[in-house]
Design an enzyme around this catalytic site. Structure first.
Site: not given
Length: 372
Positions: A164, A229, A305
């Site tokens: 991401h 998900d 992150s």
């Protein structure tokens, strides 16, 4: 049915071997790693680089949600592990893969509506100061991405980070084409090259030296854009630098079960946004796990992150202690625990399949990727 049987073989390909002695040391398990090889590569249209970089991922699907999800089929696993490669000139390719077993003989609305506090009670993070620490292993393996995330050196020219940080699931982020990796180094004072005199009361000022990224690999499991998900299971990417970084790096390894981790703890260092310019180290207990994710409450803020999650265990073959990256810190999740909201920080585990893929990206030869 045959496809499902093959998938079960893949998922069970890792056989951890742990000593049962009462004088047991936390020991790296032995794994049978599958082989992932490219089958075909297609040229894609150049991306637009129009997505905003997100420094964290939020998902309401917690441990129970992931554990109750059906196993993907063999075809789905092959699709998830196929990948896109982005080059510095903006060109883009998609590579389909094959998966082989070789024997030893041959909706996120709830999370977004809440305050994303990634600190749990007392802030247990430690800022790392001074070149004696910052420039030495293992802290020296942590690097900063120009998109604002953290990465970890895993080879002479490769950095492991979160997908991401490069791609929002639908498009590549702004700055991904000219992506750079920053290495923290001491500032030179008054143009002098090396003075042994330092003021111990003041931490030495540091700066980032940047290296351009040559190409980036992102698995299609993330690119499908299902971050709430299955996509979160594939929130990892590998960056290849244009030149070697000349620092000691940390090897990757298959993530053992949480019960086999030393003290049940994990460790990672990253460039948290609330402490600009500081490398921040932390460790904490693993609270829960699925096949693909580790749930923990390590204190963290956006910017961390992409940090490599590591542990130190005994390597029987080499008769020494060794640190390995077993996961990639992804971000923050609000989870519905029997009607009560609870938040976790989540790391993507390096499973045998992911190890085989990432190792092949690094080595280019599956024979060098047989031991996880």
């Amino acid at each position: 049915m045959a496809a499902l049987s093959t998938l079960i073989l893949l998922l069970c390909a890792a056989r951890d071997v742990m000593p049962s002695s009462p004088h047991w040391k936390p020991t790296w398990p032995s794994y049978r790693v599958p082989v992932i090889l490219p089958q075909s590569t297609l040229n894609l249209d150049k991306p637009q680089f129009d997505a905003e970089a997100r420094l964290e991922v939020v998902s309401p699907c917690g441990p129970a949600c992931h554990k109750s999800s059906p196993l993907p089929t063999y075809k789905e696993v092959k699709n998830y592990l196929s990948y896109e490669t982005l080059y510095a000139n903006g060109s883009l390719t998609e590579t389909e893969v094959g998966i082989y077993i070789l024997s030893n003989s041959g909706d996120g609305s709830r999370g977004r509506s809440r305050t994303k506090r990634q600190i749990y009670g007392y802030d247990s993070r430690f800022s790392i100061f001074g070149k004696d620490f910052l420039l030495n292993y293992p802290f020296s393996t942590s690097v900063k991405l120009s998109t604002g995330c953290t990465g970890t050196l895993v080879a002479e020219k490769h950095v492991l980070t979160a997908a991401h940080c490069i791609h929002d699931g639908k498009s590549y982020v702004k700055g991904a084409q000219k992506l750079r990796v920053g290495f923290l180094k001491p500032k030179q004072k008054d143009g002098s090259k090396g003075s042994n005199i330092t003021n111990s009361a003041m931490p030495e000022k540091m700066k980032f030296q940047w290296i351009r990224v040559k190409r980036t690999h992102v698995p299609k499991g993330w690119i499908k854009g299902n971050a709430n998900d299955i996509g979160m299971d594939y929130d990892y990417a590998l960056l290849e630098l244009k030149k070697p970084h000349k620092r000691k790096f940390m090897k990757i390894g298959v993530s053992p079960p949480a019960r086999h981790l030393p003290g049940g703890r994990i460790h990672f260092s990253g460039y948290d946004n609330d402490r600009p310019g500081n490398l921040v180290y932390r460790f904490c207990d693993v609270k829960d796990e699925t096949y693909d994710l580790l749930y923990q409450q390590c204190d963290a803020q956006p910017g961390a992150s992409g940090s490599g999650v590591y542990v130190r265990m005994w390597k029987r073959q080499n008769h020494k202690w060794e640190r390995k990256i077993i996961g990639i810190f992804s971000g923050h999740q609000w989870v519905d625990m029997n009607g009560t909201p609870q938040d976790f920080n989540v790391a993507v585990r390096i499973t045998p399949l992911k190890y085989a893929q990432i190792c092949y990206w690094i080595k280019g030869n599956y024979l060098d990727c047989r031991e996880g």
